[in-house]
Design a protein around this motif. Structure first.
Motif, mmCIF file in Angstrom:
data_model
loop_
_atom_site.group_PDB
_atom_site.id
_atom_site.type_symbol
_atom_site.label_atom_id
_atom_site.label_comp_id
_atom_site.label_asym_id
_atom_site.label_seq_id
_atom_site.Cartn_x
_atom_site.Cartn_y
_atom_site.Cartn_z
ATOM 1 N N LYS A 1 0.872 16.910 5.925
ATOM 2 C CA LYS A 1 0.281 18.060 6.269
ATOM 3 C C LYS A 1 -0.052 19.067 5.158
ATOM 4 C CE LYS A 1 2.501 17.357 10.604
ATOM 5 N NZ LYS A 1 3.746 17.587 11.452
ATOM 6 N N PHE A 2 -0.626 18.742 4.173
ATOM 7 C CA PHE A 2 -1.283 19.434 3.279
ATOM 8 C C PHE A 2 -2.123 20.739 3.676
ATOM 9 C CE2 PHE A 2 -1.489 17.154 -1.133
ATOM 10 C CZ PHE A 2 -0.293 16.720 -0.923
ATOM 11 N N SER A 3 -1.878 21.849 3.098
ATOM 12 C CA SER A 3 -2.628 23.027 3.268
ATOM 13 C C SER A 3 -3.887 22.607 3.275
ATOM 14 C CB SER A 3 -2.090 24.215 2.778
ATOM 15 O OG SER A 3 -2.282 23.933 1.444
ATOM 16 N N ALA A 4 -4.878 23.699 3.763
ATOM 17 C CA ALA A 4 -6.256 23.699 3.323
ATOM 18 C C ALA A 4 -6.597 23.765 1.960
ATOM 19 C CB ALA A 4 -6.923 24.793 4.014
ATOM 20 N N LEU A 5 -5.770 24.567 1.172
ATOM 21 C CA LEU A 5 -5.822 24.563 -0.466
ATOM 22 C C LEU A 5 -5.567 23.393 -0.783
ATOM 23 C CD1 LEU A 5 -6.725 26.433 -2.856
ATOM 24 C CD2 LEU A 5 -4.115 27.226 -2.835
ATOM 25 N N GLU A 6 -4.411 22.787 -0.467
ATOM 26 C CA GLU A 6 -3.967 21.554 -1.274
ATOM 27 C C GLU A 6 -5.201 20.737 -1.058
ATOM 28 O OE1 GLU A 6 0.699 22.098 -0.889
ATOM 29 O OE2 GLU A 6 -0.382 21.640 0.930
ATOM 30 N N PHE A 7 -5.477 20.315 0.301
ATOM 31 C CA PHE A 7 -6.765 19.376 0.618
ATOM 32 C C PHE A 7 -8.064 19.995 -0.557
ATOM 33 C CE2 PHE A 7 -6.758 16.136 3.339
ATOM 34 C CZ PHE A 7 -5.478 16.312 4.355
ATOM 35 N N CYS A 8 -8.166 21.075 -0.578
ATOM 36 C CA CYS A 8 -9.485 21.282 -1.341
ATOM 37 C C CYS A 8 -9.307 20.723 -2.762
ATOM 38 C CB CYS A 8 -9.587 22.839 -1.167
ATOM 39 S SG CYS A 8 -10.324 23.536 0.341
ATOM 40 N N ILE B 1 1.644 16.497 -9.092
ATOM 41 C CA ILE B 1 2.277 17.948 -8.660
ATOM 42 C C ILE B 1 2.099 18.312 -7.251
ATOM 43 C CG2 ILE B 1 1.732 20.407 -9.035
ATOM 44 C CD1 ILE B 1 0.741 19.537 -11.949
ATOM 45 N N LEU B 2 0.944 18.098 -6.729
ATOM 46 C CA LEU B 2 0.971 18.177 -5.110
ATOM 47 C C LEU B 2 1.793 17.427 -4.149
ATOM 48 C CD1 LEU B 2 -2.799 18.660 -4.824
ATOM 49 C CD2 LEU B 2 -1.125 20.371 -4.748
ATOM 50 N N PHE B 3 1.650 16.109 -4.476
ATOM 51 C CA PHE B 3 2.725 15.247 -3.787
ATOM 52 C C PHE B 3 4.307 15.453 -3.827
ATOM 53 C CE2 PHE B 3 -1.145 13.070 -2.934
ATOM 54 C CZ PHE B 3 -1.174 13.041 -1.675
ATOM 55 N N THR B 4 4.542 15.614 -5.384
ATOM 56 C CA THR B 4 6.086 15.858 -5.654
ATOM 57 C C THR B 4 6.644 17.075 -4.772
ATOM 58 O OG1 THR B 4 5.784 14.786 -7.724
ATOM 59 C CG2 THR B 4 7.648 16.277 -7.364
ATOM 60 N N SER B 5 5.695 18.207 -4.777
ATOM 61 C CA SER B 5 6.016 19.489 -4.365
ATOM 62 C C SER B 5 6.276 19.104 -2.750
ATOM 63 C CB SER B 5 5.278 20.542 -4.517
ATOM 64 O OG SER B 5 3.906 20.533 -4.057
ATOM 65 N N LYS B 6 5.330 18.481 -2.044
ATOM 66 C CA LYS B 6 5.424 18.164 -0.764
ATOM 67 C C LYS B 6 6.761 17.105 -0.343
ATOM 68 C CE LYS B 6 2.278 20.040 1.755
ATOM 69 N NZ LYS B 6 2.561 21.228 2.572
ATOM 70 N N LEU C 1 9.340 16.950 -2.247
ATOM 71 C CA LEU C 1 10.832 17.878 -2.097
ATOM 72 C C LEU C 1 10.837 18.763 -0.993
ATOM 73 C CD1 LEU C 1 10.517 18.486 -6.026
ATOM 74 C CD2 LEU C 1 11.965 17.191 -4.671
ATOM 75 N N GLU C 2 9.749 19.333 -0.608
ATOM 76 C CA GLU C 2 9.850 19.993 0.707
ATOM 77 C C GLU C 2 10.404 19.506 1.929
ATOM 78 O OE1 GLU C 2 6.083 22.010 2.001
ATOM 79 O OE2 GLU C 2 5.811 22.880 -0.035
ATOM 80 N N LEU C 3 9.984 18.087 1.991
ATOM 81 C CA LEU C 3 10.671 17.244 3.156
ATOM 82 C C LEU C 3 11.996 16.994 3.000
ATOM 83 C CD1 LEU C 3 7.721 14.549 3.678
ATOM 84 C CD2 LEU C 3 8.352 16.516 5.171
ATOM 85 N N LEU C 4 12.509 16.749 1.779
ATOM 86 C CA LEU C 4 13.725 16.740 1.329
ATOM 87 C C LEU C 4 14.751 17.597 1.661
ATOM 88 C CD1 LEU C 4 13.655 14.320 -1.753
ATOM 89 C CD2 LEU C 4 13.900 13.580 0.731
ATOM 90 N N HIS C 5 14.381 18.927 1.691
ATOM 91 C CA HIS C 5 15.199 20.028 1.974
ATOM 92 C C HIS C 5 15.209 20.600 3.189
ATOM 93 C CE1 HIS C 5 15.085 20.102 -2.618
ATOM 94 N NE2 HIS C 5 16.258 20.601 -2.445
#
Length: 125
Positions: free
Chosen positions: A48-55, A114-119, A121-125
């Motif tokens: 579920k990447f944001s529009a900005l992340e997809f761009c 960078i993008l996938f690691t942050s996503k 990590l969000e899932l783990l918290h």
């Protein structure tokens, strides 16, 4: 005024599609890039990447594919001009264009990490 007849708008796109098909048929590396890009975009949808992340992903994917296509065009052009004969200068030009693809790919990998690691990590918290 040019001595060449104007192609027209539709023929321009027809030739561009032909060029993309040609590079897909002739170059293994671009097929690998397209396959990895497809996987990356699928994973981005799942996460579920944001529009900005997809761009951002689309931009770096486009950067790599454009670099690969330009590299291929340079190689074909030089091989055509020099009839596949060895030339130190041709080799250097090919190495530089291949280096551009490698650089674009490395940057894209870092952006992906960078993008996938942050996503993740969000899932783990």
């Amino acid at each position: 005024m040019t001595k060449f007849k104007s192609q027209g708008f539709n023929n321009t796109f027809k030739n561009a599609r032909k060029g993309f098909r040609l590079v897909l048929k002739s170059e293994l590396n671009i097929r690998i890039h397209v396959a990895v890009a497809t996987l990356v975009l699928f994973l981005a949808l799942l996460l579920k990447f944001s529009a900005l992340e997809f761009c951002i992903l689309l931009f770096v994917i486009g950067l790599v594919i454009v670099a690969e296509m330009l590299n291929t065009a340079i190689e074909f052009t030089l091989d055509s001009i020099y009839h596949n004969k060895f030339s130190r200068m041709v080799g250097m030009a090919k190495d530089i264009s291949a280096g551009a693809v490698m650089f674009a790919t490395i940057i894209s990998v870092f952006v992906g990490i960078i993008l996938f690691t942050s996503k993740l990590l969000e899932l783990l918290h």
